[in-house]
Scaffold this motif. Structure first.
Motif, PDB file in Angstrom:
ATOM      1  N   ALA A 156       0.828  -1.202   0.000  1.00  0.00           N
ATOM      2  CA  ALA A 156       0.000   0.000   0.000  1.00  0.00           C
ATOM      3  C   ALA A 156       0.868   1.259   0.000  1.00  0.00           C
ATOM      4  O   ALA A 156       0.582   2.228  -0.726  1.00  0.00           O
ATOM      5  CB  ALA A 156      -0.929  -0.005   1.214  1.00  0.00           C
ATOM      6  N   PHE A 160       1.094   4.047  -2.916  1.00  0.00           N
ATOM      7  CA  PHE A 160       0.855   5.450  -2.575  1.00  0.00           C
ATOM      8  C   PHE A 160       1.990   6.331  -3.089  1.00  0.00           C
ATOM      9  O   PHE A 160       1.751   7.412  -3.647  1.00  0.00           O
ATOM     10  CB  PHE A 160       0.714   5.597  -1.065  1.00  0.00           C
ATOM     11  CG  PHE A 160       0.466   7.017  -0.608  1.00  0.00           C
ATOM     12  CD1 PHE A 160      -0.818   7.540  -0.603  1.00  0.00           C
ATOM     13  CD2 PHE A 160       1.510   7.826  -0.200  1.00  0.00           C
ATOM     14  CE1 PHE A 160      -1.056   8.846  -0.197  1.00  0.00           C
ATOM     15  CE2 PHE A 160       1.290   9.130   0.200  1.00  0.00           C
ATOM     16  CZ  PHE A 160       0.003   9.644   0.210  1.00  0.00           C
ATOM     17  N   THR A 164       0.186   7.929  -6.658  1.00  0.00           N
ATOM     18  CA  THR A 164      -0.624   9.089  -6.294  1.00  0.00           C
ATOM     19  C   THR A 164       0.174  10.381  -6.487  1.00  0.00           C
ATOM     20  O   THR A 164       1.408  10.386  -6.437  1.00  0.00           O
ATOM     21  CB  THR A 164      -1.103   9.011  -4.832  1.00  0.00           C
ATOM     22  OG1 THR A 164       0.023   9.110  -3.949  1.00  0.00           O
ATOM     23  CG2 THR A 164      -1.836   7.694  -4.574  1.00  0.00           C
ATOM     24  N   GLY A 167       2.041  11.254  -3.312  1.00  0.00           N
ATOM     25  CA  GLY A 167       3.178  10.360  -3.134  1.00  0.00           C
ATOM     26  C   GLY A 167       4.361  10.758  -4.004  1.00  0.00           C
ATOM     27  O   GLY A 167       5.515  10.750  -3.560  1.00  0.00           O
ATOM     28  N   TRP A 193       0.984  14.405   5.219  1.00  0.00           N
ATOM     29  CA  TRP A 193       0.853  13.012   4.797  1.00  0.00           C
ATOM     30  C   TRP A 193       2.018  12.156   5.287  1.00  0.00           C
ATOM     31  O   TRP A 193       1.850  10.965   5.563  1.00  0.00           O
ATOM     32  CB  TRP A 193       0.728  12.932   3.280  1.00  0.00           C
ATOM     33  CG  TRP A 193      -0.689  13.072   2.826  1.00  0.00           C
ATOM     34  CD1 TRP A 193      -1.301  14.170   2.305  1.00  0.00           C
ATOM     35  CD2 TRP A 193      -1.697  12.051   2.895  1.00  0.00           C
ATOM     36  NE1 TRP A 193      -2.621  13.917   2.041  1.00  0.00           N
ATOM     37  CE2 TRP A 193      -2.900  12.626   2.396  1.00  0.00           C
ATOM     38  CE3 TRP A 193      -1.707  10.730   3.335  1.00  0.00           C
ATOM     39  CZ2 TRP A 193      -4.085  11.906   2.320  1.00  0.00           C
ATOM     40  CZ3 TRP A 193      -2.898  10.018   3.263  1.00  0.00           C
ATOM     41  CH2 TRP A 193      -4.060  10.597   2.763  1.00  0.00           C
ATOM     42  N   ILE A 197       1.258   8.751   7.462  1.00  0.00           N
ATOM     43  CA  ILE A 197       1.777   7.419   7.144  1.00  0.00           C
ATOM     44  C   ILE A 197       2.702   6.924   8.248  1.00  0.00           C
ATOM     45  O   ILE A 197       2.620   5.769   8.690  1.00  0.00           O
ATOM     46  CB  ILE A 197       2.514   7.437   5.792  1.00  0.00           C
ATOM     47  CG1 ILE A 197       1.525   7.772   4.672  1.00  0.00           C
ATOM     48  CG2 ILE A 197       3.189   6.097   5.527  1.00  0.00           C
ATOM     49  CD1 ILE A 197       2.179   7.979   3.327  1.00  0.00           C
TER      50      ILE A 197
END
Length: 289
Positions: A156, A160, A164, A167, A193, A197
């Motif tokens: 994942a 990401f 994205t 990302g 972000w 994470i």
């Protein structure tokens, strides 16, 4: 041979736990350029948040895991907004000392709310699966779930970072922050972000530790040295290297019990970390996020 294979299994499980913590440490260093020494206590608080959901709603640890990850992500972002954001432009040593202070604060919160005694998720007695290979290996179902969920989380994170927009922005900031800011990348959003994470993965590592062993207020602090060793081995600031570093450190720590007492396992992580800093300070892997 059976004993070596059994320790290898335990090493992979420990490596999965360390990988979760090391990815967060590497991402925070790659974006913010400071070593976050409160990350171990992020793991501890995440584990106890999971315990709170288990106690309040009667969930199993696996169902409490997403709640713990979300809760710890919120806590991590809040800490950044309240503390780290205000001193982000100061010298790195100020951030370093602040992270030590935050570690003490989080540990005190855990002791104040949940007490200092050992606790567990109370999953009951779990009988391991026996495999008729290499003299009969024993594998706990929880260990299988820890490794599988760790793999899912790693995939994942990879998706990401590579698929994205935010990302890709994180990778750009890790590569060259000044150039990334000039091109209009939203720095504060990227940093937020990063903490989301990092906090979520720290909670996952803490819950995994709680499932595998028990919960106690210094559990994350005890795991902090192996986590940093894994991050440095793979290349600090490089999440993909942290995956390899976590597995190597985890397996090395468990295999070391063949020749030294288990109480000295953290010393193995420290020895590997020091050796890597002397021989190849940039770590195994080169590159950025």
């Amino acid at each position: 041979m059976n004993e070596i294979a059994q320790l290898l299994i335990y090493g992979v499980v420990l490596g999965s736990v360390l990988t979760m913590g090391a990815i967060g440490v590497s991402m925070i260093f790659g974006i913010l350029r400071f070593a976050h020494f409160a990350h171990g206590d992020f793991m501890t608080l995440g584990a106890y948040i999971g315990l709170a959901f288990i106690s309040a709603f009667g969930l199993s640890p696996w169902w409490a895991l997403p709640a713990a990850m979300i809760g710890m992500a919120v806590v991590a972002v809040t800490i950044d907004q309240v503390l780290y954001r205000r001193i982000r432009r100061t010298q790195p040593v100020i951030l370093l000392i602040s992270s030590f202070g935050m570690a003490l604060v989080l540990r005190s919160v855990v002791q104040l709310v949940w007490g200092s005694e050992n606790q567990s998720y109370a999953t009951g007695i779990q009988f391991p699966w026996r495999l008729d290979i290499l003299g009969g290996l024993r594998i706990k179902p929880d260990h299988v779930w820890i490794v599988l969920i760790a793999v899912v989380l790693v995939v994942a994170v990879h998706l990401f970072l590579t698929r994205t927009k935010i990302g890709k922005a994180m990778r750009a900031m890790s590569d060259n922050m000044d150039l990334a800011l000039v091109t209009g990348i939203p720095a504060e959003r990227v940093i937020t972000w990063t903490w989301i994470i990092g906090g979520a993965l720290a909670a996952a590592a803490g819950v995994f530790l709680g499932i595998d062993t028990r919960l106690y207020p210094v559990m994350g602090w005890t795991a902090l040295l192996p986590v940093f060793a894994a991050a440095i081995l793979g290349g600090i600031g490089r999440p993909y290297g942290a995956i390899a570093g976590g597995m190597i450190i985890g397996i090395a720590m468990e295999m070391s019990t063949l020749i030294i007492p288990g109480a000295y396992k953290p010393a193995v992580a420290f020895a590997i970390m020091v050796a890597m800093l002397i021989v190849r300070p940039q770590g195994i892997f080169k590159g950025t996020l």
